[in-house]
Design an enzyme around this catalytic site. Structure first.
Site, short mmCIF file in Angstrom:
data_model
loop_
_atom_site.label_atom_id
_atom_site.label_comp_id
_atom_site.label_asym_id
_atom_site.label_seq_id
_atom_site.Cartn_x
_atom_site.Cartn_y
_atom_site.Cartn_z
N TYR A 60 0.93 -1.09 0.01
CA TYR A 60 0.06 0.14 0.14
C TYR A 60 0.92 1.32 0.03
O TYR A 60 0.32 2.37 0.42
CB TYR A 60 -0.95 0.05 1.22
CG TYR A 60 -2.17 -0.86 1.02
CD1 TYR A 60 -3.07 -0.54 0.07
CD2 TYR A 60 -2.47 -1.79 1.76
CE1 TYR A 60 -4.12 -1.55 -0.27
CE2 TYR A 60 -3.44 -2.66 1.97
CZ TYR A 60 -4.37 -2.53 0.85
OH TYR A 60 -5.57 -3.42 0.58
N PHE A 68 -5.46 7.29 7.11
CA PHE A 68 -5.85 5.95 7.53
C PHE A 68 -4.73 5.00 7.11
O PHE A 68 -4.93 3.77 7.61
CB PHE A 68 -7.20 5.53 6.67
CG PHE A 68 -6.95 5.82 5.41
CD1 PHE A 68 -6.45 4.63 4.42
CD2 PHE A 68 -7.36 6.94 4.51
CE1 PHE A 68 -6.06 4.69 2.94
CE2 PHE A 68 -7.41 6.66 3.02
CZ PHE A 68 -6.86 5.58 2.52
N ARG A 96 -11.94 -5.74 -10.79
CA ARG A 96 -12.33 -4.76 -10.02
C ARG A 96 -14.03 -4.32 -10.11
O ARG A 96 -14.52 -3.97 -9.24
CB ARG A 96 -11.79 -3.22 -10.73
CG ARG A 96 -10.20 -3.41 -10.57
CD ARG A 96 -9.78 -2.80 -9.24
NE ARG A 96 -9.83 -1.37 -9.02
CZ ARG A 96 -9.48 -0.63 -8.01
NH1 ARG A 96 -8.70 -1.49 -7.10
NH2 ARG A 96 -9.92 0.59 -7.74
N THR A 102 -14.63 0.88 -3.74
CA THR A 102 -13.87 1.06 -2.54
C THR A 102 -14.76 0.98 -1.33
O THR A 102 -14.84 0.44 -0.22
CB THR A 102 -12.97 2.06 -2.54
OG1 THR A 102 -11.95 2.11 -3.60
CG2 THR A 102 -12.27 2.18 -1.31
N ARG A 113 -18.25 -6.50 -2.63
CA ARG A 113 -18.35 -5.56 -1.49
C ARG A 113 -19.79 -5.24 -1.44
O ARG A 113 -20.35 -4.67 -0.33
CB ARG A 113 -17.39 -4.26 -1.84
CG ARG A 113 -15.89 -4.36 -1.77
CD ARG A 113 -15.03 -3.56 -2.17
NE ARG A 113 -13.71 -3.70 -1.91
CZ ARG A 113 -12.87 -2.97 -2.39
NH1 ARG A 113 -13.14 -2.13 -3.61
NH2 ARG A 113 -11.51 -3.18 -2.11
N ASN A 123 -13.62 -3.82 3.81
CA ASN A 123 -14.03 -4.25 2.46
C ASN A 123 -13.84 -5.51 2.01
O ASN A 123 -13.99 -5.66 0.65
CB ASN A 123 -14.14 -2.90 1.49
CG ASN A 123 -12.74 -2.64 1.35
OD1 ASN A 123 -11.74 -3.30 1.81
ND2 ASN A 123 -12.49 -1.63 0.47
P1 IDP Z 1 -9.38 -0.12 -3.47
O1 IDP Z 1 -9.10 -1.28 -2.66
O2 IDP Z 1 -10.77 -0.16 -3.95
O3 IDP Z 1 -8.29 -0.27 -4.69
P2 IDP Z 1 -7.60 1.98 -2.61
O4 IDP Z 1 -8.11 3.58 -2.80
O5 IDP Z 1 -6.76 1.65 -3.05
O6 IDP Z 1 -8.95 1.32 -2.81
O7 IDP Z 1 -7.48 1.95 -0.94
C1 IDP Z 1 -6.92 0.90 -0.60
C2 IDP Z 1 -7.65 0.14 0.80
O8 IDP Z 1 -7.39 1.42 1.79
C3 IDP Z 1 -9.28 0.09 0.64
O9 IDP Z 1 -9.71 -1.09 0.03
C4 IDP Z 1 -9.50 0.33 2.11
O10 IDP Z 1 -9.35 -1.01 2.44
C5 IDP Z 1 -8.56 1.24 2.45
N1 IDP Z 1 -9.07 2.49 2.61
C6 IDP Z 1 -9.18 3.39 1.39
N2 IDP Z 1 -9.87 4.67 1.79
C7 IDP Z 1 -10.20 4.59 3.00
C8 IDP Z 1 -10.76 5.47 3.92
O11 IDP Z 1 -10.98 6.52 3.60
N3 IDP Z 1 -10.77 5.00 5.26
C9 IDP Z 1 -10.30 3.83 5.69
N4 IDP Z 1 -9.85 2.98 4.69
C10 IDP Z 1 -9.80 3.15 3.44
MG MG Z 2 -6.21 0.05 -4.72
#
Ligand code: IDP
Ligand code: MG
Length: 160
Positions: A60, A68, A96, A102, A113, A123
């Site tokens: 990540y 976060f 996706r 997300t 999801r 998620n």
């Molecule tokens: P994605 O998993 O749909 O690709 P990303 O933006 O890459 O989404 O974020 C990775 C992971 O970080 C998300 O799946 C979620 O678990 C976590 N995440 C993303 N945005 C937030 C937030 O605003 N609060 C808490 N966790 C978040």
């Molecule tokens: Mg991602």
């Protein structure tokens, strides 16, 4: 090598898909694996283990400046995950779509999801966001060249 463009060789597309710790704890592994199987993608690698902090942070790293980030790393390292590699035509984008947005409250019903989760921070599943990241994440979680090379006997019934 399956398909040729000009005289070059196009590698099969792969996506790194992961059932996150909440999905494992909730007994959703079979449900999630089943959706990719039924779609017609090919499983190339699968293992269950608890990832360490370094691996989660590297995975990540693009989100390291987000507020976060620490909670995200704590969540991903909180218990076993099911790390997988799936192959198929357009698998990255299609996965996706199967996974959904997300934020699970915004994810369409019918997506993983949308059907199975409520909060962004829980998620249940990860999917690579580009073919390049599919390769990068596969190398990171499985080591380069360590996923199985095989063709299902069903291949002619899935691809013309
Ligand atoms: P994605 O998993 O749909 O690709 P990303 O933006 O890459 O989404 O974020 C990775 C992971 O970080 C998300 O799946 C979620 O678990 C976590 N995440 C993303 N945005 C937030 C937030 O605003 N609060 C808490 N966790 C978040
Ligand atoms: Mg991602």
């Amino acid at each position: 090598c399956r398909s040729r463009v000009h005289s070059g060789c196009v590698r099969a597309e792969i996506s790194y898909i992961m059932v996150k710790p909440d999905g494992v704890q909730r007994g959703l592994v079979g449900e999630i694996v089943g959706r990719f199987e039924r779609k017609g993608f090919t499983l190339r690698g699968l293992k269950l283990f608890t990832p360490g902090k370094e691996l989660a942070e590297e995975h990540y790293k693009d989100l390291s400046q987000k507020p976060f980030f620490k909670d995200l790393v704590d969540y991903i390292t909180s218990g076993p995950v099911v790390a997988m590699v799936w192959e198929g035509d357009g698998v990255v984008k299609s996965a996706r779509k199967l996974i959904g947005s997300t934020n699970p409250l915004e994810a369409e019903p019918g997506t993983i999801r949308g059907d199975l989760a409520v909060q962004t921070g829980r998620n249940v599943v990860h999917g690579s966001d580009s073919p390049e990241n599919g390769e990068r994440e596969t190398a990171l979680w499985f080591g380069s060249g360590s996923v199985e090379q095989w063709q299902p006997a069903l291949a002619p019934w899935l691809r013309e």
